[in-house]
Design a protein around this motif. Structure first.
Motif, PDB file in Angstrom:
ATOM      1  N   GLN A  45       1.049  12.096  -9.719  1.00  0.00           N
ATOM      2  CA  GLN A  45       0.404  13.404  -9.543  1.00  0.00           C
ATOM      3  C   GLN A  45       1.304  14.558  -9.976  1.00  0.00           C
ATOM      4  N   VAL A  46       2.615  14.377  -9.892  1.00  0.00           N
ATOM      5  CA  VAL A  46       3.536  15.446 -10.305  1.00  0.00           C
ATOM      6  C   VAL A  46       4.191  15.137 -11.652  1.00  0.00           C
ATOM      7  N   LEU A  49       3.910   5.688  -5.639  1.00  0.00           N
ATOM      8  CA  LEU A  49       3.801   5.742  -7.097  1.00  0.00           C
ATOM      9  C   LEU A  49       2.685   6.694  -7.525  1.00  0.00           C
ATOM     10  N   SER A  50       1.600   6.706  -6.774  1.00  0.00           N
ATOM     11  CA  SER A  50       0.499   7.627  -7.066  1.00  0.00           C
ATOM     12  C   SER A  50       0.947   9.073  -6.918  1.00  0.00           C
ATOM     13  N   GLU A  52       0.830  -1.205   0.000  1.00  0.00           N
ATOM     14  CA  GLU A  52       0.000   0.000   0.000  1.00  0.00           C
ATOM     15  C   GLU A  52       0.867   1.259   0.000  1.00  0.00           C
ATOM     16  N   GLN A  53       1.962   1.233   0.757  1.00  0.00           N
ATOM     17  CA  GLN A  53       2.856   2.388   0.793  1.00  0.00           C
ATOM     18  C   GLN A  53       3.533   2.610  -0.556  1.00  0.00           C
ATOM     19  N   LYS A  54       3.933   1.526  -1.196  1.00  0.00           N
ATOM     20  CA  LYS A  54       4.552   1.640  -2.515  1.00  0.00           C
ATOM     21  C   LYS A  54       3.565   2.192  -3.545  1.00  0.00           C
ATOM     22  N   MET A  55       2.319   1.739  -3.467  1.00  0.00           N
ATOM     23  CA  MET A  55       1.294   2.242  -4.385  1.00  0.00           C
ATOM     24  C   MET A  55       1.020   3.726  -4.140  1.00  0.00           C
ATOM     25  N   ALA A  78       3.000  12.115  -0.571  1.00  0.00           N
ATOM     26  CA  ALA A  78       2.813  10.756  -0.062  1.00  0.00           C
ATOM     27  C   ALA A  78       2.420  10.757   1.414  1.00  0.00           C
ATOM     28  N   GLN A  79       2.749  11.836   2.124  1.00  0.00           N
ATOM     29  CA  GLN A  79       2.348  11.970   3.531  1.00  0.00           C
ATOM     30  C   GLN A  79       0.853  12.226   3.673  1.00  0.00           C
TER      31      GLN A  79
END
Length: 260
Positions: free
Chosen positions: A132-133, A127-128, A121-124, A161-162
């Motif tokens: 976005q950037v 990547l998300s 989930e953290q890796k996804m 990501a935070q």
């Protein structure tokens, strides 16, 4: 919401960096903080995430009195506030993805920290954030192979990501060329508008501040001397913030950037 009430910041050497600051920043605002070097701009934004302690007054961020936080409370508080620096603060000899995953390290169990293991989930989520950037295709590229603008986007993705409520940016485009600076400013604007994240940016380039921010806070010698909509800023306002001679130089520099 961020609320400054009679806030003062005095350094141990006696320098009064902020004096009697009173203002409120609502959720979702895009604020540019402008003024001469040494005016107190960086101190202003760094008090918001408790990088600097205030010495008097009250600072409330999302219903939390910042000065009263201790130990783990400070670290937890900062999880909701992203910070972007001019120097990017990246590990250049590793991949873009690993740099973004660093944002999750404080939340990892000890054994995962030791082995550098992150959840799917953290890796996804990382990547998300890169998507976005606009640099998802660089996820497995070493950071030292990227341009300055791409590196700043990695830093922005790491912050996204935070999942922060607030993003603080301290001169985020100062070391970038004019074209790249505009691209990075576009990223900040998009994030502000689409994700309703509050953006507070200390920025040297006045023309960029006026083009992208909705609200301008002008600081001179530690005091707020202007606080209003970008559309209200004219030469008279700039003279008041910078002094007449300096404001002309600031405008000339902005004109050079626009010409490039």
């Amino acid at each position: 919401m961020i609320k400054f009430s009679n806030v003062e910041k005095k350094y141990p050497n006696g320098l009064l960096a902020l004096n009697d600051i009173n203002l409120t920043i609502e959720k979702g605002e895009y604020v540019a903080v402008i003024g001469l070097s040494g005016a107190g701009k960086s101190t202003f934004i760094r008090c918001i995430n408790r990088m600097h302690d205030i010495t008097d007054g009250t600072l409330i961020v999302n219903d939390v009195e910042v000065a009263g936080l201790k130990g783990k409370e400070v670290r937890q508080f900062r999880r909701n506030i992203g910070m972007i620096f001019q120097s990017f603060n990246l590990v250049t000899r590793t991949t873009v993805l690993k740099n973004v995953l660093v944002s999750f390290v404080p939340d990892l169990p000890f054994w995962r920290k030791i082995f550098g293991l992150f959840t799917k989930e953290q890796k996804m989520q990382a990547l998300s954030a890169l998507d976005q950037v606009g640099i998802l295709d660089k996820a497995y590229t070493r950071v030292d192979q990227l341009s300055g603008g791409q590196q700043q986007r990695v830093a922005l993705a790491r912050t996204l990501a935070q999942n922060p409520d607030i993003i603080l940016a301290d001169e985020p485009v100062a070391s970038l060329d004019p074209v790249t600076a505009g691209q990075v400013m576009d990223d900040f604007k998009k994030i502000n508008q689409e994700m309703n994240i509050t953006v507070i940016m200390n920025i040297h380039h006045v023309d960029l501040a006026l083009a992208y921010a909705d609200r301008i806070i002008g600081i001179r010698k530690g005091e707020v001397v202007f606080d209003g909509k970008s559309s209200m800023v004219n030469q008279s306002v700039l003279d008041h913030i910078y002094g007449r001679a300096q404001s002309i130089e600031v405008r000339k520099e902005g004109a050079k950037m626009n010409h490039v």
